[in-house]
Design a protein around this motif. Structure first.
Motif, PDB file in Angstrom:
ATOM      1  N   ALA A 290     -81.796 -42.516  -9.273  1.00 34.28           N
ATOM      2  CA  ALA A 290     -82.932 -41.698  -8.837  1.00 34.28           C
ATOM      3  C   ALA A 290     -83.787 -42.406  -7.790  1.00 34.28           C
ATOM      4  N   ARG A 291     -83.960 -43.720  -7.950  1.00 33.73           N
ATOM      5  CA  ARG A 291     -84.805 -44.472  -7.038  1.00 33.73           C
ATOM      6  C   ARG A 291     -84.157 -45.810  -6.719  1.00 33.73           C
ATOM      7  N   THR A 292     -84.511 -46.366  -5.562  1.00 36.32           N
ATOM      8  CA  THR A 292     -84.171 -47.743  -5.216  1.00 36.32           C
ATOM      9  C   THR A 292     -85.484 -48.530  -5.220  1.00 36.32           C
ATOM     10  N   THR A 293     -85.555 -49.540  -6.066  1.00 34.06           N
ATOM     11  CA  THR A 293     -86.776 -50.320  -6.223  1.00 34.06           C
ATOM     12  C   THR A 293     -86.535 -51.754  -5.780  1.00 34.06           C
ATOM     13  N   ILE A 294     -87.469 -52.300  -5.037  1.00 33.65           N
ATOM     14  CA  ILE A 294     -87.391 -53.678  -4.556  1.00 33.65           C
ATOM     15  C   ILE A 294     -88.603 -54.440  -5.071  1.00 33.65           C
ATOM     16  N   ALA A 295     -88.367 -55.605  -5.661  1.00 37.40           N
ATOM     17  CA  ALA A 295     -89.446 -56.431  -6.195  1.00 37.40           C
ATOM     18  C   ALA A 295     -89.303 -57.856  -5.696  1.00 37.40           C
ATOM     19  N   PHE A 296     -90.421 -58.445  -5.284  1.00 36.75           N
ATOM     20  CA  PHE A 296     -90.448 -59.845  -4.851  1.00 36.75           C
ATOM     21  C   PHE A 296     -91.072 -60.670  -5.961  1.00 36.75           C
ATOM     22  N   VAL A 297     -90.294 -61.641  -6.464  1.00 32.24           N
ATOM     23  CA  VAL A 297     -90.716 -62.439  -7.618  1.00 32.24           C
ATOM     24  C   VAL A 297     -90.702 -63.913  -7.247  1.00 32.24           C
ATOM     25  N   ALA A 298     -91.817 -64.591  -7.499  1.00 32.23           N
ATOM     26  CA  ALA A 298     -91.916 -66.020  -7.189  1.00 32.23           C
ATOM     27  C   ALA A 298     -92.802 -66.705  -8.212  1.00 32.23           C
ATOM     28  N   HIS A 299     -92.360 -67.866  -8.687  1.00 30.28           N
ATOM     29  CA  HIS A 299     -93.146 -68.693  -9.607  1.00 30.28           C
ATOM     30  C   HIS A 299     -93.607 -67.916 -10.847  1.00 30.28           C
TER      31      HIS A 299
ATOM     32  N   ILE B 190     -83.298 -56.069  -6.115  1.00 32.59           N
ATOM     33  CA  ILE B 190     -83.107 -54.699  -5.634  1.00 32.59           C
ATOM     34  C   ILE B 190     -82.367 -53.909  -6.706  1.00 32.59           C
ATOM     35  N   ASP B 191     -83.059 -52.923  -7.262  1.00 28.58           N
ATOM     36  CA  ASP B 191     -82.491 -52.070  -8.308  1.00 28.58           C
ATOM     37  C   ASP B 191     -81.990 -50.781  -7.662  1.00 28.58           C
ATOM     38  N   LEU B 192     -80.676 -50.650  -7.596  1.00 26.76           N
ATOM     39  CA  LEU B 192     -80.052 -49.494  -6.957  1.00 26.76           C
ATOM     40  C   LEU B 192     -79.789 -48.421  -8.006  1.00 26.76           C
ATOM     41  N   GLY B 193     -80.842 -47.705  -8.374  1.00 33.16           N
ATOM     42  CA  GLY B 193     -80.727 -46.686  -9.404  1.00 33.16           C
ATOM     43  C   GLY B 193     -80.270 -45.353  -8.859  1.00 33.16           C
TER      44      GLY B 193
ATOM     45  N   HIS C 126     -94.487 -51.857 -20.192  1.00 35.70           N
ATOM     46  CA  HIS C 126     -94.224 -52.863 -19.175  1.00 35.70           C
ATOM     47  C   HIS C 126     -93.856 -52.199 -17.853  1.00 35.70           C
ATOM     48  N   VAL C 127     -94.241 -52.837 -16.760  1.00 37.16           N
ATOM     49  CA  VAL C 127     -93.814 -52.385 -15.445  1.00 37.16           C
ATOM     50  C   VAL C 127     -92.350 -52.769 -15.255  1.00 37.16           C
ATOM     51  N   GLU C 128     -91.594 -51.873 -14.654  1.00 35.52           N
ATOM     52  CA  GLU C 128     -90.147 -52.049 -14.502  1.00 35.52           C
ATOM     53  C   GLU C 128     -89.783 -53.380 -13.847  1.00 35.52           C
ATOM     54  N   SER C 129     -90.494 -53.763 -12.807  1.00 33.59           N
ATOM     55  CA  SER C 129     -90.142 -54.981 -12.077  1.00 33.59           C
ATOM     56  C   SER C 129     -90.293 -56.224 -12.936  1.00 33.59           C
ATOM     57  N   GLU C 130     -91.270 -56.229 -13.856  1.00 33.17           N
ATOM     58  CA  GLU C 130     -91.421 -57.365 -14.764  1.00 33.17           C
ATOM     59  C   GLU C 130     -90.215 -57.469 -15.694  1.00 33.17           C
ATOM     60  N   ALA C 131     -89.739 -56.327 -16.167  1.00 34.81           N
ATOM     61  CA  ALA C 131     -88.570 -56.328 -17.050  1.00 34.81           C
ATOM     62  C   ALA C 131     -87.324 -56.806 -16.315  1.00 34.81           C
TER      63      ALA C 131
ATOM     64  N   ALA D 286     -85.209 -67.383  -1.619  1.00 38.46           N
ATOM     65  CA  ALA D 286     -83.966 -68.112  -1.895  1.00 38.46           C
ATOM     66  C   ALA D 286     -82.766 -67.210  -2.114  1.00 38.46           C
ATOM     67  N   GLN D 287     -83.007 -65.987  -2.641  1.00 29.52           N
ATOM     68  CA  GLN D 287     -81.859 -65.161  -2.994  1.00 29.52           C
ATOM     69  C   GLN D 287     -82.258 -63.698  -3.129  1.00 29.52           C
ATOM     70  N   ILE D 288     -81.251 -62.841  -3.015  1.00 31.46           N
ATOM     71  CA  ILE D 288     -81.391 -61.421  -3.313  1.00 31.46           C
ATOM     72  C   ILE D 288     -80.474 -61.118  -4.490  1.00 31.46           C
ATOM     73  N   ILE D 289     -81.007 -60.382  -5.477  1.00 38.16           N
ATOM     74  CA  ILE D 289     -80.235 -60.008  -6.661  1.00 38.16           C
ATOM     75  C   ILE D 289     -80.146 -58.497  -6.725  1.00 38.16           C
ATOM     76  N   LEU D 290     -78.930 -57.980  -6.853  1.00 38.32           N
ATOM     77  CA  LEU D 290     -78.695 -56.545  -6.949  1.00 38.32           C
ATOM     78  C   LEU D 290     -78.449 -56.144  -8.396  1.00 38.32           C
ATOM     79  N   CYS D 291     -79.005 -55.012  -8.786  1.00 37.28           N
ATOM     80  CA  CYS D 291     -78.720 -54.459 -10.111  1.00 37.28           C
ATOM     81  C   CYS D 291     -78.782 -52.945 -10.015  1.00 37.28           C
ATOM     82  N   GLY D 292     -78.567 -52.271 -11.135  1.00 39.94           N
ATOM     83  CA  GLY D 292     -78.565 -50.813 -11.142  1.00 39.94           C
ATOM     84  C   GLY D 292     -77.169 -50.237 -10.985  1.00 39.94           C
ATOM     85  N   SER D 293     -77.075 -48.918 -11.024  1.00 39.98           N
ATOM     86  CA  SER D 293     -75.775 -48.255 -11.035  1.00 39.98           C
ATOM     87  C   SER D 293     -74.991 -48.445  -9.746  1.00 39.98           C
ATOM     88  N   GLY D 294     -75.665 -48.745  -8.641  1.00 37.97           N
ATOM     89  CA  GLY D 294     -74.963 -48.926  -7.376  1.00 37.97           C
ATOM     90  C   GLY D 294     -74.588 -50.350  -7.057  1.00 37.97           C
ATOM     91  N   ALA D 295     -74.987 -51.298  -7.921  1.00 39.09           N
ATOM     92  CA  ALA D 295     -74.818 -52.717  -7.585  1.00 39.09           C
ATOM     93  C   ALA D 295     -73.365 -53.167  -7.560  1.00 39.09           C
TER      94      ALA D 295
END
Length: 298
Positions: A184-193, A179-182, A155-160, A238-247
């Motif tokens: 090693a990397r910071t990843t941003i994904a836009f999810v709709a519908h 926004i995944d504040l990891g 699976h692609v990380e953003s889907e998970a 509508a919203q921004i969601i933070l996750c990862g070790s820096g969230a």
């Protein structure tokens, strides 16, 4: 009562994370989780460059499990964003052959060079397309096999992340920027519908000194502008969601929300997990969002 046990393993340059859940028709419970630091150089930009050391780390990971014993070889694996590609495609038709042809044209690789998967929303006439380089995936699968795992899903990380952090059904979830504040990397994904419309990955904004607020602000504002310029027809963000070790850094969500003028919150990675003694032990659950989503997607 049918009980399904599923395991997700999140792979990044710095960490391996494992989550096992048990699902039935009523709820999902956390059975076990584990985290293992990877020495520098085993993976670089999502690519395995030291296969023997990676295999050894995979063998060590189950030994670090908190919770129930290791009961199955089958795992769902998350692809690092650097070696995968995720996009959406508006459709004039939902005919399978026409969708596949259109999808291949939108991808940056030749058919023989990649693995890809397509999920079609007939309601919205949108295809979500995930692809990755075949040679890199073959190496990844070979290392899991050498470590005595059976990979039953990729699976692609953003889907998970969407699976773990957004309410179900995903098609009705608020339009979100995750926004995944990891480390090693910071990843941003836009999810709709229920679809991941785009992802972008940067070097981590997290360091020993904390969050590089300037870089985080710039990356977030750039993503918000891109969404508004290219996906205005999808609906308002509508919203921004933070996750990862820096969230969980103090007041980071409040600061970022005020900066971009969009409601911002720390994601609840245990949103779909029924509380039990194991979930209470997972004190830093936002770090496990991808692994949780992988297990939930099984």
């Amino acid at each position: 009562m049918i009980r399904q046990v599923a395991t997700g393993i999140d792979v990044s340059d710095r960490k391996l994370r494992l989550v096992r859940v048990q699902k039935n028709y009523r709820n999902t419970q956390l059975l076990a989780f584990a985290e293992l630091d990877l020495p520098a150089g085993i993976l670089q930009s999502g690519v395995i460059v030291q296969p023997p050391q990676f295999v050894q780390a995979l063998k060590e990971l189950p030994k670090r499990v908190a919770g129930s014993h290791w009961a199955t070889r089958g795992v769902h694996v998350g692809l690092p964003e650097q070696i995968s590609f995720m996009t959406t495609l508006s459709l004039d038709s939902t005919n399978k052959e026409q969708v596949e042809t259109a999808a291949k044209r939108s991808l940056p690789l030749q058919d023989s060079e990649m693995y890809f998967d397509i999920a079609v929303s007939r309601t919205n006439k949108v295809a979500s397309i995930a692809a990755a380089r075949r040679d890199l995936i073959d190496v990844l699968l070979a290392q899991f096999d050498a470590a005595n795992y059976e990979v039953i899903g990729i699976h692609v990380e953003s889907e998970a992340l969407a699976e773990a952090l957004l309410p179900t059904p995903l098609a009705k979830a608020p339009i979100s920027l995750i926004i995944d504040l990891g480390s090693a990397r910071t990843t941003i994904a836009f999810v709709a519908h229920g679809a991941v419309y785009f992802t972008v990955s940067y070097p981590s904004v997290i360091s020993a000194a904390g969050v590089d607020q300037q870089h985080l602000a710039g990356a977030t504002q750039q993503a918000v502008t891109y969404v508004r310029e290219h996906f205005s027809g999808v609906g308002a963000l509508a919203q921004i969601i933070l996750c990862g070790s820096g969230a969980n850094l103090p007041q980071l969500d409040q600061w970022l929300g005020q900066l971009v003028q969009i409601p911002t919150q720390i994601g609840n990675a245990l949103l779909h997990i029924k509380p039990n003694h194991m979930s209470k032990k997972m004190s830093q659950s936002t770090q496990f969002a991808t692994a949780i989503g992988l297990a939930l997607a099984a």
